[in-house]
Design an enzyme around this catalytic site. Sequence first.
Site, PDB file in Angstrom:
ATOM      1  N   ARG A   1      34.400  22.463  75.891  1.00 59.59           N
ATOM      2  CA  ARG A   1      35.965  22.221  75.425  1.00 59.59           C
ATOM      3  C   ARG A   1      37.057  22.529  76.291  1.00 59.59           C
ATOM      4  O   ARG A   1      38.247  21.798  76.342  1.00 59.59           O
ATOM      5  CB  ARG A   1      36.160  23.217  74.117  1.00 59.59           C
TER       6      ARG A   1
ATOM      7  N   ASN B   1      38.880  18.479  69.681  1.00 57.33           N
ATOM      8  CA  ASN B   1      38.276  19.656  70.381  1.00 57.33           C
ATOM      9  C   ASN B   1      37.098  19.239  71.167  1.00 57.33           C
ATOM     10  O   ASN B   1      36.048  20.012  71.209  1.00 57.33           O
ATOM     11  CB  ASN B   1      38.698  21.042  69.886  1.00 57.33           C
TER      12      ASN B   1
ATOM     13  N   GLU C   1      23.425  20.763  58.366  1.00 57.92           N
ATOM     14  CA  GLU C   1      24.050  19.530  58.881  1.00 57.92           C
ATOM     15  C   GLU C   1      23.270  18.402  59.597  1.00 57.92           C
ATOM     16  O   GLU C   1      23.462  17.376  59.224  1.00 57.92           O
ATOM     17  CB  GLU C   1      24.964  20.263  59.907  1.00 57.92           C
TER      18      GLU C   1
ATOM     19  N   HIS D   1      31.524  19.619  68.195  1.00 49.54           N
ATOM     20  CA  HIS D   1      31.309  20.601  66.927  1.00 49.54           C
ATOM     21  C   HIS D   1      29.935  21.358  67.358  1.00 49.54           C
ATOM     22  O   HIS D   1      29.155  20.713  68.052  1.00 49.54           O
ATOM     23  CB  HIS D   1      31.067  19.635  65.911  1.00 49.54           C
TER      24      HIS D   1
ATOM     25  N   TYR E   1      32.732  18.412  56.095  1.00 48.27           N
ATOM     26  CA  TYR E   1      33.432  19.310  56.275  1.00 48.27           C
ATOM     27  C   TYR E   1      33.999  20.048  54.932  1.00 48.27           C
ATOM     28  O   TYR E   1      35.105  20.819  54.839  1.00 48.27           O
ATOM     29  CB  TYR E   1      34.829  19.096  57.047  1.00 48.27           C
TER      30      TYR E   1
ATOM     31  N   LYS F   1      32.933  14.546  69.199  1.00 45.89           N
ATOM     32  CA  LYS F   1      33.879  14.011  68.414  1.00 45.89           C
ATOM     33  C   LYS F   1      34.517  12.870  68.958  1.00 45.89           C
ATOM     34  O   LYS F   1      34.315  12.553  70.157  1.00 45.89           O
ATOM     35  CB  LYS F   1      34.850  15.268  67.969  1.00 45.89           C
TER      36      LYS F   1
ATOM     37  N   THR G   1      37.067  27.179  69.837  1.00 44.13           N
ATOM     38  CA  THR G   1      37.453  26.358  68.911  1.00 44.13           C
ATOM     39  C   THR G   1      38.662  25.565  69.297  1.00 44.13           C
ATOM     40  O   THR G   1      38.950  24.710  69.673  1.00 44.13           O
ATOM     41  CB  THR G   1      37.712  26.789  67.410  1.00 44.13           C
TER      42      THR G   1
ATOM     43  N   PHE H   1      44.522  22.520  57.103  1.00 39.32           N
ATOM     44  CA  PHE H   1      44.112  21.485  58.462  1.00 39.32           C
ATOM     45  C   PHE H   1      43.105  20.330  57.850  1.00 39.32           C
ATOM     46  O   PHE H   1      42.434  19.478  58.747  1.00 39.32           O
ATOM     47  CB  PHE H   1      43.444  22.134  59.485  1.00 39.32           C
TER      48      PHE H   1
ATOM     49  N   ARG I   1      27.096  27.588  71.121  1.00 41.78           N
ATOM     50  CA  ARG I   1      28.596  27.776  71.054  1.00 41.78           C
ATOM     51  C   ARG I   1      29.157  28.487  72.303  1.00 41.78           C
ATOM     52  O   ARG I   1      30.308  28.310  72.538  1.00 41.78           O
ATOM     53  CB  ARG I   1      28.635  28.847  69.591  1.00 41.78           C
TER      54      ARG I   1
HETATM   55  P1  AMP Z   1      34.044  24.213  62.134  1.00 40.58           P
HETATM   56  O1  AMP Z   1      34.758  25.395  62.662  1.00 40.58           O
HETATM   57  O2  AMP Z   1      33.241  23.420  63.245  1.00 40.58           O
HETATM   58  O3  AMP Z   1      33.020  24.187  60.911  1.00 40.58           O
HETATM   59  O4  AMP Z   1      35.130  23.058  61.943  1.00 40.58           O
HETATM   60  C1  AMP Z   1      36.336  23.276  61.993  1.00 40.58           C
HETATM   61  C2  AMP Z   1      37.098  22.497  62.761  1.00 40.58           C
HETATM   62  O5  AMP Z   1      38.349  22.085  62.204  1.00 40.58           O
HETATM   63  C3  AMP Z   1      37.567  22.744  64.191  1.00 40.58           C
HETATM   64  O6  AMP Z   1      36.344  22.425  64.971  1.00 40.58           O
HETATM   65  C4  AMP Z   1      38.542  22.175  64.498  1.00 40.58           C
HETATM   66  O7  AMP Z   1      38.387  20.714  65.014  1.00 40.58           O
HETATM   67  C5  AMP Z   1      39.226  22.048  63.306  1.00 40.58           C
HETATM   68  N1  AMP Z   1      40.482  22.694  62.927  1.00 40.58           N
HETATM   69  C6  AMP Z   1      41.858  22.185  63.032  1.00 40.58           C
HETATM   70  N2  AMP Z   1      42.796  23.080  62.770  1.00 40.58           N
HETATM   71  C7  AMP Z   1      42.098  23.998  62.909  1.00 40.58           C
HETATM   72  C8  AMP Z   1      42.432  25.348  62.811  1.00 40.58           C
HETATM   73  N3  AMP Z   1      43.718  25.954  62.431  1.00 40.58           N
HETATM   74  N4  AMP Z   1      41.426  26.688  62.688  1.00 40.58           N
HETATM   75  C9  AMP Z   1      40.186  26.204  62.520  1.00 40.58           C
HETATM   76  N5  AMP Z   1      39.764  24.790  62.780  1.00 40.58           N
HETATM   77  C10 AMP Z   1      40.898  23.796  62.861  1.00 40.58           C
END
Ligand code: AMP
Length: 139
Positions: A104, A114, A128, A117, A51, A11, A93, A59, A87
């Site tokens: 991370r 973070n 993706e 991805h 996304y 990222k 996350t 968010f 993962r």
């Molecule tokens: P993903 O889970 O990879 O599909 O993408 C969600 C992304 O949203 C995460 O990797 C974070 O960078 C971002 N994000 C920001 N705030 C939140 C939150 N409260 N919960 C989950 N993801 C968040």
Amino acid sequence: MSGKITFTIIKPDAVGKGHTGKIIDQIIQAGFKVKAAKLVYLDERTAGGFYDIHRERPFFKDLVAFMTSGPCMPMVLEGENAVASFRELIGATDPKKAAPGTIRNLFADSIDANAIHGSDSDENALRESSYFFAATEIF
Ligand code: AMP
């Protein structure tokens, strides 16, 4: 049976801080093969489309603003049990909850910034990968 392909994006925070090389090295040391990679500067439409499943989440706007804040590096990766093992390599996350030594834990600052991805299913890994790469760009 779990697939051999996953998809990642290094990222904008991690690219901007010069961590790209260290992160790719950690990925390769963990046994993954890079099948496709490029540096891209996402616009709002492309980041929002990626996304799309989070469009209604609180968010979403911040996430798109962050992902369009600088260049990032999408990659297709190959490895055994790719989605789950990747993962594990990147950690939770929220970097505060990421296990020691995970990407991370080492390189991320916050749940928004973070660092990386990782796809959450085989189906999303393929979806993706083809969002960013043509079949002729994946080796
Ligand atoms: P993903 O889970 O990879 O599909 O993408 C969600 C992304 O949203 C995460 O990797 C974070 O960078 C971002 N994000 C920001 N705030 C939140 C939150 N409260 N919960 C989950 N993801 C968040």
